[in-house]
Each structure stands twice: as structure tokens, then as C-alpha cells.
Design a protein around this motif. Structure first.
Motif, PDB file in Angstrom:
ATOM      1  N   GLY A 163       0.702  -1.250   0.018  1.00 57.40           N
ATOM      2  CA  GLY A 163       0.147   0.097  -0.140  1.00 57.40           C
ATOM      3  C   GLY A 163       0.639   1.726   0.000  1.00 57.40           C
ATOM      4  O   GLY A 163       0.690   2.128  -0.793  1.00 57.40           O
ATOM      5  N   LEU A 164       1.711   1.238   0.875  1.00 58.85           N
ATOM      6  CA  LEU A 164       2.404   2.322   1.011  1.00 58.85           C
ATOM      7  C   LEU A 164       3.660   2.456  -0.456  1.00 58.85           C
ATOM      8  O   LEU A 164       3.487   3.617  -0.632  1.00 58.85           O
ATOM      9  N   ARG A 165       3.820   1.043  -0.745  1.00 59.09           N
ATOM     10  CA  ARG A 165       4.973   1.577  -1.853  1.00 59.09           C
ATOM     11  C   ARG A 165       4.560   2.167  -2.868  1.00 59.09           C
ATOM     12  O   ARG A 165       4.990   2.476  -3.857  1.00 59.09           O
ATOM     13  N   THR A 166       3.119   1.474  -3.045  1.00 62.73           N
ATOM     14  CA  THR A 166       2.400   2.097  -4.487  1.00 62.73           C
ATOM     15  C   THR A 166       2.082   3.355  -4.294  1.00 62.73           C
ATOM     16  O   THR A 166       1.397   4.143  -5.482  1.00 62.73           O
ATOM     17  N   ALA A 167       1.832   3.778  -3.170  1.00 62.70           N
ATOM     18  CA  ALA A 167       1.063   5.682  -3.101  1.00 62.70           C
ATOM     19  C   ALA A 167       2.709   5.874  -2.540  1.00 62.70           C
ATOM     20  O   ALA A 167       2.650   7.902  -2.842  1.00 62.70           O
ATOM     21  N   LEU A 168       3.874   5.720  -2.686  1.00 65.56           N
ATOM     22  CA  LEU A 168       5.442   6.827  -3.365  1.00 65.56           C
ATOM     23  C   LEU A 168       5.137   6.677  -4.559  1.00 65.56           C
ATOM     24  O   LEU A 168       6.228   7.693  -5.569  1.00 65.56           O
ATOM     25  N   LEU A 169       4.728   5.471  -5.712  1.00 67.47           N
ATOM     26  CA  LEU A 169       4.700   5.380  -7.313  1.00 67.47           C
ATOM     27  C   LEU A 169       3.745   6.490  -7.365  1.00 67.47           C
ATOM     28  O   LEU A 169       4.653   7.312  -8.409  1.00 67.47           O
ATOM     29  N   THR A 170       2.673   6.314  -6.873  1.00 74.21           N
ATOM     30  CA  THR A 170       0.959   6.898  -7.347  1.00 74.21           C
ATOM     31  C   THR A 170       1.286   8.617  -7.014  1.00 74.21           C
ATOM     32  O   THR A 170       1.576   9.431  -7.955  1.00 74.21           O
ATOM     33  N   CYS A 171       2.494   8.926  -6.102  1.00 73.21           N
ATOM     34  CA  CYS A 171       2.221  10.627  -5.467  1.00 73.21           C
ATOM     35  C   CYS A 171       2.695  11.241  -6.293  1.00 73.21           C
ATOM     36  O   CYS A 171       3.267  12.694  -6.780  1.00 73.21           O
ATOM     37  N   GLY A 172       3.926  10.245  -8.025  1.00 72.43           N
ATOM     38  CA  GLY A 172       5.036  10.938  -8.674  1.00 72.43           C
ATOM     39  C   GLY A 172       3.326  12.024  -9.615  1.00 72.43           C
ATOM     40  O   GLY A 172       3.742  13.294  -9.774  1.00 72.43           O
ATOM     41  N   SER A 173       2.367  11.162  -9.664  1.00 73.87           N
ATOM     42  CA  SER A 173       1.166  11.617 -10.687  1.00 73.87           C
ATOM     43  C   SER A 173       0.904  12.808  -9.629  1.00 73.87           C
ATOM     44  O   SER A 173       0.353  13.992 -10.228  1.00 73.87           O
ATOM     45  N   SER A 174       0.258  12.686  -8.536  1.00 73.70           N
ATOM     46  CA  SER A 174      -0.379  14.085  -7.576  1.00 73.70           C
ATOM     47  C   SER A 174       0.648  14.660  -7.776  1.00 73.70           C
ATOM     48  O   SER A 174       0.667  16.665  -7.925  1.00 73.70           O
ATOM     49  N   VAL A 175       1.797  14.444  -7.588  1.00 69.85           N
ATOM     50  CA  VAL A 175       2.902  15.435  -7.284  1.00 69.85           C
ATOM     51  C   VAL A 175       3.395  16.386  -9.145  1.00 69.85           C
ATOM     52  O   VAL A 175       3.421  17.543  -8.947  1.00 69.85           O
ATOM     53  N   SER A 176       3.197  15.689  -9.506  1.00 70.91           N
ATOM     54  CA  SER A 176       3.552  16.449 -11.284  1.00 70.91           C
ATOM     55  C   SER A 176       1.961  17.971 -11.447  1.00 70.91           C
ATOM     56  O   SER A 176       1.978  18.394 -12.091  1.00 70.91           O
ATOM     57  N   ASN A 177       0.716  16.704 -11.643  1.00 72.74           N
ATOM     58  CA  ASN A 177      -0.880  17.166 -11.053  1.00 72.74           C
ATOM     59  C   ASN A 177       0.602  18.948 -10.276  1.00 72.74           C
ATOM     60  O   ASN A 177      -0.655  19.332 -11.089  1.00 72.74           O
ATOM     61  N   ALA A 178       0.333  18.738  -9.653  1.00 72.63           N
ATOM     62  CA  ALA A 178       0.648  20.271  -8.777  1.00 72.63           C
ATOM     63  C   ALA A 178       1.959  21.320  -9.241  1.00 72.63           C
ATOM     64  O   ALA A 178       1.404  22.275 -10.076  1.00 72.63           O
ATOM     65  N   PHE A 179       2.911  20.545  -9.729  1.00 73.95           N
ATOM     66  CA  PHE A 179       3.940  21.411  -9.850  1.00 73.95           C
ATOM     67  C   PHE A 179       4.379  21.383 -11.418  1.00 73.95           C
ATOM     68  O   PHE A 179       5.126  22.170 -12.064  1.00 73.95           O
ATOM     69  N   SER A 180       3.609  20.507 -12.397  1.00 74.89           N
ATOM     70  CA  SER A 180       4.098  20.611 -13.613  1.00 74.89           C
ATOM     71  C   SER A 180       2.984  21.782 -13.590  1.00 74.89           C
ATOM     72  O   SER A 180       3.451  23.023 -14.577  1.00 74.89           O
ATOM     73  N   ALA A 181       1.895  22.265 -13.000  1.00 86.77           N
ATOM     74  CA  ALA A 181       1.431  23.348 -13.171  1.00 86.77           C
ATOM     75  C   ALA A 181       1.966  24.487 -12.926  1.00 86.77           C
ATOM     76  O   ALA A 181       2.004  25.760 -13.445  1.00 86.77           O
ATOM     77  N   LEU A 182       3.096  24.201 -11.978  1.00 81.96           N
ATOM     78  CA  LEU A 182       3.766  25.432 -11.466  1.00 81.96           C
ATOM     79  C   LEU A 182       4.733  25.848 -12.711  1.00 81.96           C
ATOM     80  O   LEU A 182       5.555  26.355 -12.865  1.00 81.96           O
ATOM     81  N   ILE A 183       5.456  24.059 -13.133  1.00 76.82           N
ATOM     82  CA  ILE A 183       6.235  25.030 -13.687  1.00 76.82           C
ATOM     83  C   ILE A 183       6.288  25.802 -15.218  1.00 76.82           C
ATOM     84  O   ILE A 183       6.706  26.249 -16.158  1.00 76.82           O
ATOM     85  N   ALA A 184       4.483  25.107 -15.987  1.00 77.63           N
ATOM     86  CA  ALA A 184       4.153  25.487 -16.825  1.00 77.63           C
ATOM     87  C   ALA A 184       3.606  27.448 -16.756  1.00 77.63           C
ATOM     88  O   ALA A 184       2.996  27.558 -17.634  1.00 77.63           O
TER      89      ALA A 184
END
Length: 418
Positions: A106-127
Motif C-alpha cells: 500500500g505505502l509503496r504503491t502510494a509512493l509510486l503514484t504520488c509522482g502523478s499527484s506531485v506532477s499535477n501540482a508542480f507541472s502547473a507551477l512549471i507550466a
């Protein structure tokens, strides 16, 4: 999709639902390639090289997207992008299941998929920086620079990933001692020892895929995940939803980050608690219910502050996706080849949710998007109902296994996590 805010539709002369089609076509290629890719990955000795190569190719395709001149060229590249991207996520999830036990995933899958959530957050900032600062540089409009920068960064990360990504525990490794590698293999053997379908049986052809396709549980979970993904479709249009609050494009993109950051932080806690308690269903239902509250809030008002608060509730529903994937891995943990096929096939079925939901958010329904939010509420509810029915089935299976062991005097064997 941030380019929509800075001239993508105008430059490519898009009309009607063509932007929505451009979004959804990626998932067609994504759907077609996932199962074959995971079956191929299961037979590889160097998954790190395979996944990194696919990443580099999709980086190159992203670069080419930044220089297209017509809508149809962009459409073809988006299809190819999905075709290549399909290898990575189900492959990475399967790779995790080869290293971690059921109560650790569970935790390891969360660490993997958090990349998607973080990209949703910071890709907006970069964009926001790219769209505001590079517009017109070297003759390229802002949205083109966005694809050029993202494609270049993807290729750089892909090259680094060749040496960062691990291979399977059975593959000789320079970063593990022989004793550590033996321990890694023994851990997984012990975790799947009870009722292991692969034990003493060689893997032949596409046996894993045929077993997965013949199991109704795979189809049931695939449909349930498809409805869940449809309810999470707001993520693809998050900048558009943020823009309904009336601010300019840059401010709208900046506002996208905090909700996703909070959602990512929550996913770690929920996934870890799910591992500790051994519960999956309620850790899926809870986040989806919070998301439904967010949809209802957004439907009820156009007040700027309240609508922004609703975005924080919505992003919580993405936590359910993390736990759901873990539940899939847990349910099919006894057979390695079947697990590889099942996770890919279920994820492939889920892309139907992405394809259809691309049309949930037409501009004509804005700025309130009340109809869109209502559809998200309905799809979330259906997903919860299907998960509940699945949990009841697994509970009956566990009870039957326990009764059989008690009657025959057998030691405790495999149990499904609920």
C-alpha cells in the motif's frame, strides 16, 4: 491540460470536441499495449532497461508534439504517446509486487503514484513559468515550449533511470549482496507460499493472460476501476476548473498546486493505515466519499473561495486509486504470471473511463460544470457499490477456506485482504 489556456486550440485550428478527442486518443494506445507489455516484462531479466527505453521514446514523442502544425499530426503523436507510455505504469506496479509483500504494498504503491499527484501540482507551477516567460522565444508560442521542455526533461530522466530502476530479485544485481538477494527472493516465496498456483509449474506462452481473462474477478475489478477513473476525470481538466474562479492563466495554474499537494500527503497516511489494518475496501470508499462531497460543493455555488475549497476535497478521491491498485495486487498475489496480466488488463479496462470521461467536460457546460460534477458523483457511487459487492465475495471465500482448514485439520493458508 495547461496548453489549452495558451493557444493550443487556436494554433491547431481545433473546433468542437477536437480538444477532447486529442485528450482521449492517448488512452486508446494506452489501452491496447498494457497487457502485452506486462506479459513481455514478466519474461525479461532487465526490466530497468525496458522501462527506461520506453520512457525515452515517449520523451521524444513529446518533443515532436511541440513542433506539430496540424491537429491530425498532434492526434497521431498522442496515440503513439499512449502506446509507449502504456509500458511504464503497469510495469512499475508489477515490479513493486515482485519486491514487496502484500502488507507492504500500500505505502509503496502510494509512493509510486504520488509522482502523478506531485506532477499535477508542480507541472502547473512549471507550466505557469513557461507559459508566462517563454511565449514567443525563438518564434515558438508558449504551449509549444511546454512540450519541448517536458520532452527534454523526460529523456534526461529516462537515461538516468537505466541505472536507478531495479530489476527483479532473481536478476543478479550490483547493489545487493548475495545474501541480500537470497533474502529478497525468500521473502516473496514465503508471502505467496500458501496455495501458490505457479509452484512447480513452468510459465508457458500466454498462460498468465488466459488465466486472467478467464477469471471474472479481473473483469469485475476492471469495470469498477473504469468507473473510478471516470470519476477522477476532473484531474485532466484541473487547470480549466481552476480558471473558472476568474483569475488569469498564470494565477489559475498556480492555484492548482496546493490541492494536489494535500492529496499526495493524505495518500501516504491512508495507504500506510490500509497496510497496517489489512483493510482495503473502507480505505477506498472513504476518499471517494470525500471526493463526492467536493463535487457537491462545486455544484452548489460559484463563490470563489468555496469552489477553491471544493478542489481540495476532490483531490482526496485520487487516494482511492492507490489503495485499489494495491487491492488488485493482493487479490492476484498467488500467481506471478497471472498477476502481471491482471494488473495490466484491469488498468487497460480502466482506460475506457479515461476515454469516455474526456467528453464529460465540454466548454459549453462551464463555468459551473454542474453536469460534469453530477456524472462524477454517479460514477463514484457505482464504483463504491461494485467494490462493496467484491468485498462480500472475498469475505465468503475466506470463510469457506477457514471452514475447510478447520474440518481437515490444515494449517492456515491464503486469505484475501478485504
Amino acid at each position: 491540460m495547461q496548453p489549452r489556456l495558451r493557444g493550443l486550440e487556436e494554433d491547431l485550428n481545433m473546433k468542437g470536441n477536437q480538444f477532447n478527442t486529442l485528450i482521449s486518443i492517448l488512452y486508446v494506445g494506452y489501452m491496447l499495449m498494457q497487457a502485452p507489455s506486462n506479459i513481455f516484462l514478466d519474461r525479461m531479466k532487465r526490466p530497468s532497461l525496458y522501462l527506461s527505453s520506453c520512457m525515452a521514446i515517449w520523451g521524444a514523442i513529446t518533443l515532436f508534439t511541440g513542433v506539430v502544425r496540424t491537429y491530425h499530426a498532434a492526434l497521431i503523436l498522442r496515440f503513439l504517446l499512449g502506446f509507449v507510455e502504456a509500458a511504464f505504469f503497469p510495469g512499475a506496479v508489477f515490479l513493486l509486487s515482485r519486491w514487496y509483500k502484500r502488507n507492504e504494498l500500500g505505502l509503496r504503491t502510494a509512493l509510486l503514484t504520488c509522482g502523478s499527484s506531485v506532477s499535477n501540482a508542480f507541472s502547473a507551477l512549471i507550466a505557469s513559468g513557461i507559459l508566462a516567460g517563454l511565449d514567443g522565444t525563438l518564434g515558438f508560442t508558449a504551449w509549444r515550449w511546454l512540450f519541448l521542455v517536458e520532452g527534454t526533461l523526460t529523456i534526461i530522466v529516462a537515461v538516468c533511470a537505466i541505472w536507478i530502476l531495479p530489476d527483479f530479485p532473481s536478476t543478479p544485481s550490483v547493489w545487493l549482496s548475495p545474501d541480500e538477494q537470497t533474502l529478497a527472493k525468500r521473502r516473496m516465496e514465503e508471502d505467496t507460499a500458501a496455495g501458490n498456483e505457479d509452484k512447480g509449474k513452468p510459465i508457458e506462452g500466454f498462460s498468465g493472460l488466459s488465466e486472467a481473462l478467464m477469471d471474472w474477478k479481473v473483469w469485475w475489478l476492471g469495470v469498477a476501476l473504469s468507473f473510478m477513473i471516470a470519476s477522477l476525470s476532473f484531474g485532466n481538466f484541473f487547470p480549466t476548473l481552476s480558471a473558472t474562479m476568474g483569475y488569469n492563466a498564470t494565477i489559475s495554474l498556480l492555484f492548482c498546486a496546493p490541492p494536489w499537494i494535500v492529496g499526495t500527503a493524505t495518500s501516504f497516511f491512508v495507504a500506510r493505515h490500509s497496510d497496517v489494518t489489512g483493510d482495503r475496501f473502507w480505505h477506498i470508499t472513504g476518499p471517494l466519499a470525500v471526493g463526492i462531497v467536493g463535487f457537491m460543493i462545486a455544484m452548489s455555488t460559484m463563490n470563489t473561495a468555496v469552489r477553491y475549497l471544493s478542489l481540495f476535497f476532490m483531490t482526496q478521491s485520487s487516494v482511492a486509486y492507490v489503495v485499489f491498485l494495491t487491492w488488485v495486487l493482493n487479490t492476484f498475489s498467488q500467481s506471478r504470471s497471472k498477476r502481471a496480466a491482471a494488473i495490466a488488463f484491469i488498468n487497460s479496462m480502466a482506460t475506457f473511463g479515461n476515454i469516455g470521461s474526456s467528453y464529460f467536460w465540454p466548454s459549453s457546460w462551464g463555468p459551473s460544470y454542474a453536469n460534469s460534477y453530477l456524472i462524477c458523483i454517479l460514477t463514484s457511487t457505482v464504483s463504491i457499490a461494485m467494490c462493496w459487492a467484491f468485498r462480500k465475495h472475498l469475505s465468503r471465500c475466506n470463510e469457506a477456506a477457514e471452514a475447510e482448514e478447520h474440518a481437515l485439520g490444515l494449517p492456515k493458508g491464503f486469505r484475501y485482504l478485504l
